[in-house]
Scaffold this motif. Structure first.
Motif, PDB file in Angstrom:
ATOM      1  N   TRP A 291      40.519  17.548  48.349  1.00  0.00           N
ATOM      2  CA  TRP A 291      39.899  16.772  47.333  1.00  0.00           C
ATOM      3  C   TRP A 291      40.337  15.401  46.345  1.00  0.00           C
ATOM      4  O   TRP A 291      41.772  15.569  46.718  1.00  0.00           O
ATOM      5  CB  TRP A 291      40.571  18.330  46.339  1.00  0.00           C
ATOM      6  CG  TRP A 291      40.857  17.821  44.892  1.00  0.00           C
ATOM      7  CD1 TRP A 291      39.619  17.446  44.165  1.00  0.00           C
ATOM      8  CD2 TRP A 291      41.326  18.865  43.548  1.00  0.00           C
ATOM      9  NE1 TRP A 291      40.070  17.689  42.388  1.00  0.00           N
ATOM     10  CE2 TRP A 291      41.117  18.675  42.632  1.00  0.00           C
ATOM     11  CE3 TRP A 291      41.886  19.812  43.634  1.00  0.00           C
ATOM     12  CZ2 TRP A 291      42.079  19.530  41.326  1.00  0.00           C
ATOM     13  CZ3 TRP A 291      42.445  20.644  42.751  1.00  0.00           C
ATOM     14  CH2 TRP A 291      42.513  20.135  41.675  1.00  0.00           C
ATOM     15  N   HIS A 293      41.129  13.394  43.764  1.00  0.00           N
ATOM     16  CA  HIS A 293      41.277  12.890  41.855  1.00  0.00           C
ATOM     17  C   HIS A 293      41.683  12.017  41.589  1.00  0.00           C
ATOM     18  O   HIS A 293      42.620  10.752  42.664  1.00  0.00           O
ATOM     19  CB  HIS A 293      43.131  13.167  41.808  1.00  0.00           C
ATOM     20  CG  HIS A 293      43.547  14.894  42.057  1.00  0.00           C
ATOM     21  ND1 HIS A 293      43.401  15.735  41.624  1.00  0.00           N
ATOM     22  CD2 HIS A 293      44.466  15.365  43.574  1.00  0.00           C
ATOM     23  CE1 HIS A 293      43.785  16.562  42.321  1.00  0.00           C
ATOM     24  NE2 HIS A 293      44.465  16.261  43.520  1.00  0.00           N
ATOM     25  N   ASP A 325      38.535  17.003  36.960  1.00  0.00           N
ATOM     26  CA  ASP A 325      38.998  15.759  36.496  1.00  0.00           C
ATOM     27  C   ASP A 325      37.350  14.836  36.300  1.00  0.00           C
ATOM     28  O   ASP A 325      36.946  14.844  37.892  1.00  0.00           O
ATOM     29  CB  ASP A 325      40.370  14.933  36.251  1.00  0.00           C
ATOM     30  CG  ASP A 325      41.472  15.487  35.867  1.00  0.00           C
ATOM     31  OD1 ASP A 325      40.852  16.720  34.639  1.00  0.00           O
ATOM     32  OD2 ASP A 325      42.981  15.470  36.492  1.00  0.00           O
ATOM     33  N   ASP A 328      36.332  13.013  39.931  1.00  0.00           N
ATOM     34  CA  ASP A 328      37.167  13.745  40.977  1.00  0.00           C
ATOM     35  C   ASP A 328      36.295  13.432  41.937  1.00  0.00           C
ATOM     36  O   ASP A 328      34.959  13.929  41.523  1.00  0.00           O
ATOM     37  CB  ASP A 328      37.782  15.172  40.720  1.00  0.00           C
ATOM     38  CG  ASP A 328      39.550  14.998  40.120  1.00  0.00           C
ATOM     39  OD1 ASP A 328      39.907  13.446  39.946  1.00  0.00           O
ATOM     40  OD2 ASP A 328      40.163  15.465  40.154  1.00  0.00           O
TER      41      ASP A 328
END
Length: 419
Positions: A291, A293, A325, A328
């Motif tokens: 993931w 960011h 967000d 992302d």
């Protein structure tokens, strides 16, 4: 009738030997010297047995044997040398030239015939093996063509669109053989939800590819009672989107191995709400997601400890949730990329995570290809030992809000233009 090319520059011996061998049931073709023998062999491809005198002008028996036994001659011949010499040096010279047998001229005719018959048995065995090898080559060529066709078919199952409402996607899928066991995909479940998945079947070859194809087809059914990604309900909209762990549970029940079928696969399945950025995912023995960011540019590994799909009937899967967000990115991949090796070192999940961070400034549509090329450069090899699949999805933000903003901007610009 068994054909023999008899070669001798002595006309009397040639006639005598031809008569003797003909009476023993052989079809004898004669040549008066080595040059003549080469011409006969060129004109008569049906001849496979040569019985040649050693001592002849221009091209002797040794030279003739060397020529027809050379790798580029074009066909296999059984070559028997006749000689008046019976010493070790002569025998070694004949064998080194490629002769299959060596016979002294004063050998009894019964022994000569017996050795010729043995030579024809060797020829028969060679021809049988050659025929079987040709059949195997033809079968292999057919299988290769079929595998190439199957590989092309599997490629066509991969997604063609790289953008969907609210998301941008990119992927690379590289089988280690003609067909592989990896499969990935994504699809709209409805106006709000996008499903993304990647699976890796154990092993390689046809059985693994067929299983990955079957799983892909199971997931692709997005409506009706046979769908595993949605469940029909009685109230509008008359369906609900299944949670990722439910999808994996259905797949585990559907593809549970038995004594005859020992195939299983790892998989990650996710559902992204393109309006809210909330992603639900479930993993079955698969490497962790990465993931990234957008706000601070770092990345983390996220995953779950769970069993593979298709191996055990007692498995329970779970669904985890993350809130993305805008900007992302979530990466999925098979272990063929993280287990790429350089010596005793593996590229590793941590190496994958760091590379994702390094490539973040590049366009999303190029990042997967760039990442795979980084791994190739790192391992100093073009090919991978295992199937490699890499997929990234970037959430762009609520598409309705973006459309609303664009409409406001357009209205303002138009108002200024017509002022």
């Amino acid at each position: 009738m068994k054909k023999i090319l008899l070669v001798d520059d002595n006309k009397t011996m040639l006639i005598f030997m031809a008569k003797v061998l003909s009476k023993r049931g052989f079809d004898v073709i004669t040549a008066s010297d080595g040059m003549h023998a080469l011409q006969v062999l060129e004109d008569r491809p049906d001849i496979q047995f040569v019985l040649s005198d050693w001592m002849m002008p221009e091209i002797d028996g040794i030279e003739l044997c060397s020529r027809v036994k050379s790798a580029d001659y074009g066909r296999y011949l059984f070559f028997m040398l006749l000689s008046g010499k019976d010493d070790k040096e002569s025998i070694v010279s004949g064998i080194n030239a490629g002769a299959d047998d060596f016979v002294v001229k004063d050998t009894h005719v019964d022994e000569l015939v017996a050795r010729i018959q043995a030579g024809f048995r060797t020829l028969a065995l060679h021809n049988e093996i050659t025929t079987k090898n040709d059949a195997l080559d033809n079968a292999y060529a057919t299988m290769k063509k079929d595998l190439e066709s199957a590989g092309e078919l599997l490629k066509r199952l991969l997604p063609t669109e790289k953008t969907m409402s609210g998301v941008e996607l990119s992927y690379v899928s590289i089988p280690s053989a003609q067909i592989g066991g990896d499969m990935l995909g994504y699809m709209n479940l409805d106006e709000e939800h996008v499903a993304i998945y990647l699976l890796d079947v154990a092993g390689h070859g046809v059985s693994s590819a067929l299983l990955s194809f079957s799983v892909q087809q199971s997931i692709a059914v997005s409506s009706g009672h046979s769908s595993i990604v949605k469940t029909a309900i009685e109230e509008p909209p008359y369906y609900r989107v299944n949670q990722p762990h439910e999808v994996l549970k259905h797949l585990n029940e559907q593809y549970l191995s038995d004594d005859l079928n020992l195939l299983y696969f790892t998989m990650v399945y996710a559902v992204l709400n393109i309006k809210t950025g909330k992603m639900a995912f479930s993993s079955a023995g698969h490497p962790p997601l990465v993931w990234l960011h957008s706000l601070h540019g770092d990345a983390e590994l996220i995953g779950q400890e769970s069993f593979v799909v298709g191996a055990f009937d007692f498995v329970e899967y779970e669904t985890s949730y993350i809130q993305l967000d805008p900007g992302d990115k979530v990466w999925m991949y098979s272990d063929g990329i993280t287990e790429a090796e350089k010596g005793s070192e593996m590229f590793s999940e941590e190496g994958f995570r760091k590379t994702v961070v390094q490539l973040n400034e590049q366009p999303t549509t190029l990042q997967t290809e760039l990442l795979v090329n980084r791994v190739r450069d790192w391992q100093q090899a073009e090919q991978f030992d295992d199937d490699v699949s890499v997929l990234v999805v970037e959430w762009k933000g609520n598409p309705e809000r973006e459309q609303l903003c664009n409409m406001k901007l357009s209205t303002k610009v138009n108002a200024q233009f017509f002022k």
